[in-house]
Design a protein around this motif. Structure first.
Motif, PDB file in Angstrom:
ATOM      1  N   ALA A  42       0.807  -1.238   0.000  1.00 45.29           N
ATOM      2  CA  ALA A  42       0.000   0.000   0.000  1.00 45.29           C
ATOM      3  C   ALA A  42       0.832   1.276   0.000  1.00 45.29           C
ATOM      4  O   ALA A  42       0.363   2.311   0.441  1.00 45.29           O
ATOM      5  CB  ALA A  42      -0.996  -0.002   1.148  1.00 45.29           C
ATOM      6  N   VAL A  81      -1.008   4.097  -1.897  1.00 43.28           N
ATOM      7  CA  VAL A  81      -2.212   4.733  -1.349  1.00 43.28           C
ATOM      8  C   VAL A  81      -1.966   6.153  -0.843  1.00 43.28           C
ATOM      9  O   VAL A  81      -2.680   7.068  -1.248  1.00 43.28           O
ATOM     10  CB  VAL A  81      -2.869   3.839  -0.271  1.00 43.28           C
ATOM     11  CG1 VAL A  81      -4.047   4.533   0.370  1.00 43.28           C
ATOM     12  CG2 VAL A  81      -3.306   2.511  -0.888  1.00 43.28           C
ATOM     13  N   PRO A 115      -4.092   9.083  -3.051  1.00 40.99           N
ATOM     14  CA  PRO A 115      -5.270   8.578  -2.329  1.00 40.99           C
ATOM     15  C   PRO A 115      -6.596   8.704  -3.084  1.00 40.99           C
ATOM     16  O   PRO A 115      -7.543   8.001  -2.758  1.00 40.99           O
ATOM     17  CB  PRO A 115      -5.283   9.411  -1.041  1.00 40.99           C
ATOM     18  CG  PRO A 115      -4.522  10.646  -1.381  1.00 40.99           C
ATOM     19  CD  PRO A 115      -3.494  10.230  -2.393  1.00 40.99           C
ATOM     20  N   ASP A 116      -6.654   9.573  -4.091  1.00 40.13           N
ATOM     21  CA  ASP A 116      -7.874   9.679  -4.888  1.00 40.13           C
ATOM     22  C   ASP A 116      -7.952   8.589  -5.949  1.00 40.13           C
ATOM     23  O   ASP A 116      -8.987   8.411  -6.580  1.00 40.13           O
ATOM     24  CB  ASP A 116      -7.960  11.052  -5.568  1.00 40.13           C
ATOM     25  CG  ASP A 116      -8.148  12.176  -4.559  1.00 40.13           C
ATOM     26  OD1 ASP A 116      -8.702  11.913  -3.465  1.00 40.13           O
ATOM     27  OD2 ASP A 116      -7.733  13.308  -4.856  1.00 40.13           O
ATOM     28  N   THR A 128      -7.050   2.865  -3.103  1.00 33.15           N
ATOM     29  CA  THR A 128      -7.673   2.708  -1.793  1.00 33.15           C
ATOM     30  C   THR A 128      -7.405   1.299  -1.298  1.00 33.15           C
ATOM     31  O   THR A 128      -7.496   0.342  -2.067  1.00 33.15           O
ATOM     32  CB  THR A 128      -9.199   2.908  -1.885  1.00 33.15           C
ATOM     33  OG1 THR A 128      -9.469   4.144  -2.513  1.00 33.15           O
ATOM     34  CG2 THR A 128      -9.844   2.879  -0.513  1.00 33.15           C
ATOM     35  N   LEU A 176      -8.720  -1.695   0.823  1.00 30.79           N
ATOM     36  CA  LEU A 176      -9.937  -2.250   1.415  1.00 30.79           C
ATOM     37  C   LEU A 176      -9.522  -3.374   2.352  1.00 30.79           C
ATOM     38  O   LEU A 176      -8.920  -4.349   1.911  1.00 30.79           O
ATOM     39  CB  LEU A 176     -10.874  -2.780   0.334  1.00 30.79           C
ATOM     40  CG  LEU A 176     -11.272  -1.790  -0.762  1.00 30.79           C
ATOM     41  CD1 LEU A 176     -12.065  -2.495  -1.846  1.00 30.79           C
ATOM     42  CD2 LEU A 176     -12.057  -0.646  -0.167  1.00 30.79           C
ATOM     43  N   LEU A 197      -6.534  -4.095  -2.640  1.00 30.22           N
ATOM     44  CA  LEU A 197      -6.361  -2.789  -3.249  1.00 30.22           C
ATOM     45  C   LEU A 197      -7.458  -2.534  -4.274  1.00 30.22           C
ATOM     46  O   LEU A 197      -7.734  -3.365  -5.127  1.00 30.22           O
ATOM     47  CB  LEU A 197      -4.991  -2.714  -3.942  1.00 30.22           C
ATOM     48  CG  LEU A 197      -4.637  -1.364  -4.542  1.00 30.22           C
ATOM     49  CD1 LEU A 197      -4.370  -0.352  -3.426  1.00 30.22           C
ATOM     50  CD2 LEU A 197      -3.435  -1.490  -5.451  1.00 30.22           C
ATOM     51  N   TYR A 236      -8.721   0.520  -7.116  1.00 31.42           N
ATOM     52  CA  TYR A 236      -8.123   1.650  -7.821  1.00 31.42           C
ATOM     53  C   TYR A 236      -9.007   2.100  -8.976  1.00 31.42           C
ATOM     54  O   TYR A 236      -9.851   1.361  -9.454  1.00 31.42           O
ATOM     55  CB  TYR A 236      -6.725   1.287  -8.331  1.00 31.42           C
ATOM     56  CG  TYR A 236      -6.710   0.192  -9.377  1.00 31.42           C
ATOM     57  CD1 TYR A 236      -6.690   0.508 -10.733  1.00 31.42           C
ATOM     58  CD2 TYR A 236      -6.744  -1.141  -9.007  1.00 31.42           C
ATOM     59  CE1 TYR A 236      -6.685  -0.490 -11.698  1.00 31.42           C
ATOM     60  CE2 TYR A 236      -6.746  -2.141  -9.956  1.00 31.42           C
ATOM     61  CZ  TYR A 236      -6.714  -1.823 -11.305  1.00 31.42           C
ATOM     62  OH  TYR A 236      -6.728  -2.800 -12.250  1.00 31.42           O
ATOM     63  N   ASP A 237      -8.790   3.337  -9.391  1.00 28.29           N
ATOM     64  CA  ASP A 237      -9.483   3.921 -10.531  1.00 28.29           C
ATOM     65  C   ASP A 237      -8.623   3.648 -11.769  1.00 28.29           C
ATOM     66  O   ASP A 237      -7.514   4.179 -11.862  1.00 28.29           O
ATOM     67  CB  ASP A 237      -9.665   5.428 -10.312  1.00 28.29           C
ATOM     68  CG  ASP A 237     -10.310   6.135 -11.474  1.00 28.29           C
ATOM     69  OD1 ASP A 237     -10.636   5.488 -12.489  1.00 28.29           O
ATOM     70  OD2 ASP A 237     -10.490   7.363 -11.378  1.00 28.29           O
TER      71      ASP A 237
END
Length: 71
Positions: free
Chosen positions: A14, A17, A21-22, A25, A27, A32, A34-35
């Motif tokens: 991580a 992260v 951070p945007d 993430t 969990l 992990l 992600y966008d």
């Protein structure tokens, strides 16, 4: 920009992260999220996050072809 995280390689360190951070993430303790298509405003943060991955699980395509369908 498009990104993929090889979740088979990812060990849940991580380090990405806090650097983006945007986009990334954590969990639970190791999962992990992600966008895959972060906003271009996140470019520097995502590049730093990818560089920080100790197992190089983050794969970036900084300038994807325009004819590719962005999902």
């Amino acid at each position: 920009m498009r990104l993929v995280v090889d979740l088979n390689k990812c060990q849940g360190y991580a380090q990405c992260v806090p650097l983006a951070p945007d986009v990334f993430t954590l969990l639970g303790e190791e999962a992990l999220a992600y966008d895959p298509n972060p906003d271009d405003a996140q470019r520097q943060r995502v590049l730093r996050a990818a560089a920080s991955c100790p197992v190089q699980a983050i794969i970036l395509e900084v300038d994807p072809p325009e004819d590719r369908d962005a999902r």
